[in-house]
Structure formats: structure tokens, C-alpha cells
Motif scaffolding. Structure first.
Motif, mmCIF file in Angstrom:
data_model
loop_
_atom_site.group_PDB
_atom_site.id
_atom_site.type_symbol
_atom_site.label_atom_id
_atom_site.label_comp_id
_atom_site.label_asym_id
_atom_site.label_seq_id
_atom_site.Cartn_x
_atom_site.Cartn_y
_atom_site.Cartn_z
ATOM 1 N N PRO A 106 0.408 -1.162 -0.010
ATOM 2 C CA PRO A 106 -0.013 -0.094 -0.408
ATOM 3 C C PRO A 106 0.870 1.182 0.129
ATOM 4 C CG PRO A 106 0.191 -0.995 2.225
ATOM 5 C CD PRO A 106 1.015 -1.825 1.340
ATOM 6 N N LEU A 107 2.575 1.145 0.767
ATOM 7 C CA LEU A 107 3.043 2.209 0.526
ATOM 8 C C LEU A 107 3.024 2.702 -0.799
ATOM 9 C CD1 LEU A 107 5.831 1.908 3.282
ATOM 10 C CD2 LEU A 107 3.214 3.365 3.866
ATOM 11 N N LEU A 108 3.358 1.691 -1.601
ATOM 12 C CA LEU A 108 3.424 1.743 -3.165
ATOM 13 C C LEU A 108 2.069 2.185 -3.921
ATOM 14 C CD1 LEU A 108 6.064 -0.327 -4.406
ATOM 15 C CD2 LEU A 108 6.623 1.508 -3.980
ATOM 16 N N VAL A 109 0.919 2.212 -3.770
ATOM 17 C CA VAL A 109 -0.099 2.084 -4.113
ATOM 18 C C VAL A 109 -0.320 4.008 -3.535
ATOM 19 C CG1 VAL A 109 -1.819 1.930 -3.870
ATOM 20 C CG2 VAL A 109 -1.317 -0.305 -4.479
ATOM 21 N N ALA A 110 -0.014 4.063 -2.569
ATOM 22 C CA ALA A 110 -0.130 5.948 -2.102
ATOM 23 C C ALA A 110 0.252 6.799 -2.638
ATOM 24 C CB ALA A 110 0.337 6.075 -0.496
ATOM 25 N N ILE A 111 2.209 6.822 -3.416
ATOM 26 C CA ILE A 111 3.333 7.624 -4.218
ATOM 27 C C ILE A 111 2.276 7.095 -5.585
ATOM 28 C CG2 ILE A 111 5.537 7.371 -4.631
ATOM 29 C CD1 ILE A 111 5.582 5.697 -2.285
ATOM 30 N N LYS A 112 1.929 6.382 -5.623
ATOM 31 C CA LYS A 112 1.484 6.087 -7.157
ATOM 32 C C LYS A 112 0.205 7.033 -7.583
ATOM 33 C CE LYS A 112 1.820 2.083 -7.483
ATOM 34 N NZ LYS A 112 2.066 0.631 -8.594
ATOM 35 N N ILE A 113 -0.441 6.956 -6.310
ATOM 36 C CA ILE A 113 -2.311 7.560 -6.123
ATOM 37 C C ILE A 113 -1.269 8.674 -6.152
ATOM 38 C CG2 ILE A 113 -4.011 8.797 -5.443
ATOM 39 C CD1 ILE A 113 -4.580 5.164 -4.887
ATOM 40 N N TRP A 114 -0.847 9.547 -5.668
ATOM 41 C CA TRP A 114 0.088 10.506 -4.823
ATOM 42 C C TRP A 114 0.573 11.192 -6.323
ATOM 43 C CZ3 TRP A 114 5.343 11.953 -5.441
ATOM 44 C CH2 TRP A 114 5.552 13.303 -4.854
ATOM 45 N N ALA A 115 1.585 10.347 -6.954
ATOM 46 C CA ALA A 115 2.491 10.977 -7.997
ATOM 47 C C ALA A 115 0.985 11.267 -9.523
ATOM 48 C CB ALA A 115 3.518 10.491 -8.627
ATOM 49 N N LEU A 116 0.097 10.661 -9.414
ATOM 50 C CA LEU A 116 -0.737 10.786 -10.625
ATOM 51 C C LEU A 116 -1.909 11.927 -10.689
ATOM 52 C CD1 LEU A 116 -2.249 9.971 -13.265
ATOM 53 C CD2 LEU A 116 -3.630 8.283 -11.328
ATOM 54 N N ALA A 117 -1.882 12.085 -9.097
ATOM 55 C CA ALA A 117 -3.073 13.392 -8.822
ATOM 56 C C ALA A 117 -2.674 14.287 -8.905
ATOM 57 C CB ALA A 117 -3.429 13.444 -7.316
ATOM 58 N N HIS A 118 -0.912 14.639 -8.395
ATOM 59 C CA HIS A 118 -0.187 15.929 -8.880
ATOM 60 C C HIS A 118 -0.155 15.899 -10.805
ATOM 61 C CE1 HIS A 118 -0.103 15.750 -4.523
ATOM 62 N NE2 HIS A 118 0.463 16.949 -4.026
ATOM 63 N N LEU A 119 -0.097 14.558 -11.008
ATOM 64 C CA LEU A 119 -0.355 14.841 -12.322
ATOM 65 C C LEU A 119 -0.625 15.580 -13.521
ATOM 66 C CD1 LEU A 119 2.430 12.213 -13.367
ATOM 67 C CD2 LEU A 119 2.873 14.464 -13.739
ATOM 68 N N LEU A 120 -2.223 15.277 -12.418
ATOM 69 C CA LEU A 120 -3.620 15.623 -12.953
ATOM 70 C C LEU A 120 -4.048 17.095 -12.902
ATOM 71 C CD1 LEU A 120 -5.897 13.026 -11.707
ATOM 72 C CD2 LEU A 120 -5.016 13.156 -14.698
ATOM 73 N N ALA A 121 -2.956 17.995 -11.640
ATOM 74 C CA ALA A 121 -3.892 19.810 -11.194
ATOM 75 C C ALA A 121 -2.073 20.267 -11.661
ATOM 76 C CB ALA A 121 -4.079 19.205 -10.113
ATOM 77 N N ASN A 122 -1.527 19.758 -12.124
ATOM 78 C CA ASN A 122 0.093 20.418 -12.169
ATOM 79 C C ASN A 122 0.146 20.246 -13.530
ATOM 80 O OD1 ASN A 122 -0.269 21.513 -9.390
ATOM 81 N ND2 ASN A 122 0.363 19.515 -8.790
ATOM 82 N N GLY A 123 0.177 21.473 -14.573
ATOM 83 C CA GLY A 123 0.868 20.971 -15.725
ATOM 84 C C GLY A 123 2.634 21.586 -15.920
ATOM 85 N N GLU A 124 2.578 22.036 -14.829
ATOM 86 C CA GLU A 124 4.210 22.893 -15.381
ATOM 87 C C GLU A 124 5.351 21.981 -15.052
ATOM 88 O OE1 GLU A 124 1.503 24.692 -11.799
ATOM 89 O OE2 GLU A 124 3.200 23.039 -11.893
#
Length: 194
Positions: A106-124
Motif C-alpha cells: 500500500p505504500l507504493l500504491v499511495a506513492i503512485k496515486i499521489w504522483a498521478l493526482a499531482h500530474l492531473l492538477a499541475n502542468g508546470e
């Protein structure tokens, strides 16, 4: 973005030594002992994180361009995903309930979700570089762990009690609220609520 890139390269190199350079790790343990190796690994890991943080702040203030412009609703999707990531993160530190047993790591799942979520919201450009790199690292590490399980080098978590699922949800929700309403703006300087 030089410092950010340097920090990411150092982070990836440090955190993929075990799956891709086991001989280097074994030689380090033989030379320094396991505590010595762990200390060096920890210091280099902290240095890489410091470079990433400083490099990200520097890139945000002095360089970078917009690669894409996420629509406003993506911030809402990102916030929802981060709730799931918070619960997964907490589950990764507890004995196995259903969440940890089903997700396996689940730690890796959390990291993958965190990264994906931030890619969806940030385009810099600097944000994309950071989150794509961390997402790729987590995927590579998950593949490596799958191979280590098949080789018998590590074991999957075994279900203990559903009470740990309840704890994961309650503490994960509290962590999420703290991040959204306080910690994110305190650490990153940007309120996550649109």
C-alpha cells in the motif's frame, strides 16, 4: 531545474540499488556492515530529498514553463485521489487488514496515486518532471518486488484483523484533512483547495 534533476537522479539511483545493483549493495554491506550501509544509504537519501525540495522551490521561483493547463475539475479529482492515497499510506504502516492484504504494497500504491493526482492538477515542467519520475520509480519498484516475491526473497503481508482497516480509514482521513487544510500550504506554499 538542474538541482531538481540532480536530486531526482540521486534519489532514483539510491532507491533502485537493491533491485538493479545487488552486488553493489552486498559489497557496501560487506565493507561497512549492515548498520554502516544503512547509515550511508539514509544520509544519501536525505541529501537527495533535500536537493529535490530545494531544486523544486528554485525551479518554481526561477524557471519552468507550462506544459499543459489542467482544467479546474482536475483539482477536485486530485483531492479525491489524495484521500485514497492517505488511507493507503496509513495502511502501509499497520499490520495487515483487508486493505494491506489486497494491495500488497500500500505504500507504493499511495506513492503512485499521489504522483498521478499531482500530474492531473499541475502542468508546470518542474512539477511534471518530479511526479513522472516518482511515478516511474514506484512502478519499477513494484515490478522488482513482484520478482523478489517470486524468488522467495520477500513475503506478502498476511491478513491479521479488519480493525486495521478501520484504523487506516480514520487515521488516513485525519491525515488528509491535516494535509489539505494546513500542511500542504505550510510545506509547499500552495493551498490545495481550488
Amino acid at each position: 531545474m538542474t538541482l531538481l534533476i540532480a536530486g531526482l537522479v540521486l534519489f532514483i539511483a539510491t532507491h533502485l540499488v537493491r533491485p538493479f545493483a545487488p552486488g553493489l549493495r552486498n559489497a557496501g554491506i560487506a565493507a561497512l556492515g549492515k548498520p554502516g550501509w544503512m547509515a550511508v544509504h539514509g544520509i544519501v537519501s536525505l541529501a537527495s530529498l533535500a536537493l529535490i525540495v530545494y531544486g523544486f522551490i528554485d525551479a518554481r521561483e526561477n524557471s519552468g514553463q507550462m506544459l499543459y493547463f489542467p482544467p479546474t475539475f482536475m483539482a477536485h479529482i486530485a483531492l479525491t485521489l489524495m484521500l485514497i492515497a492517505s488511507i493507503c499510506l496509513v495502511a502501509g504502516f499497520l499490520p495487515a487488514g483487508h486493505i494491506r492484504a489486497k494491495l500488497k504494497f500500500p505504500l507504493l500504491v499511495a506513492i503512485k496515486i499521489w504522483a498521478l493526482a499531482h500530474l492531473l492538477a499541475n502542468g508546470e515542467s518542474y512539477s511534471v518532471l518530479l511526479f513522472v519520475t516518482i511515478l516511474a520509480w514506484a512502478v519499477i519498484l513494484r515490478i522488482s518486488l513482484k520478482k523478489r516475491i517470486a524468488a522467495g526473497e520477500t513475503k506478502l503481508p498476511v491478513f491479521v484483523s479488519a480493525k486495521y482497516d478501520l484504523i487506516s480509514v480514520v487515521v488516513g482521513l485525519a491525515l488528509y484533512v491535516w494535509i489539505v487544510f494546513k500542511l500542504h500550504e505550510l510545506l509547499i506554499g500552495v493551498p490545495p483547495l481550488p
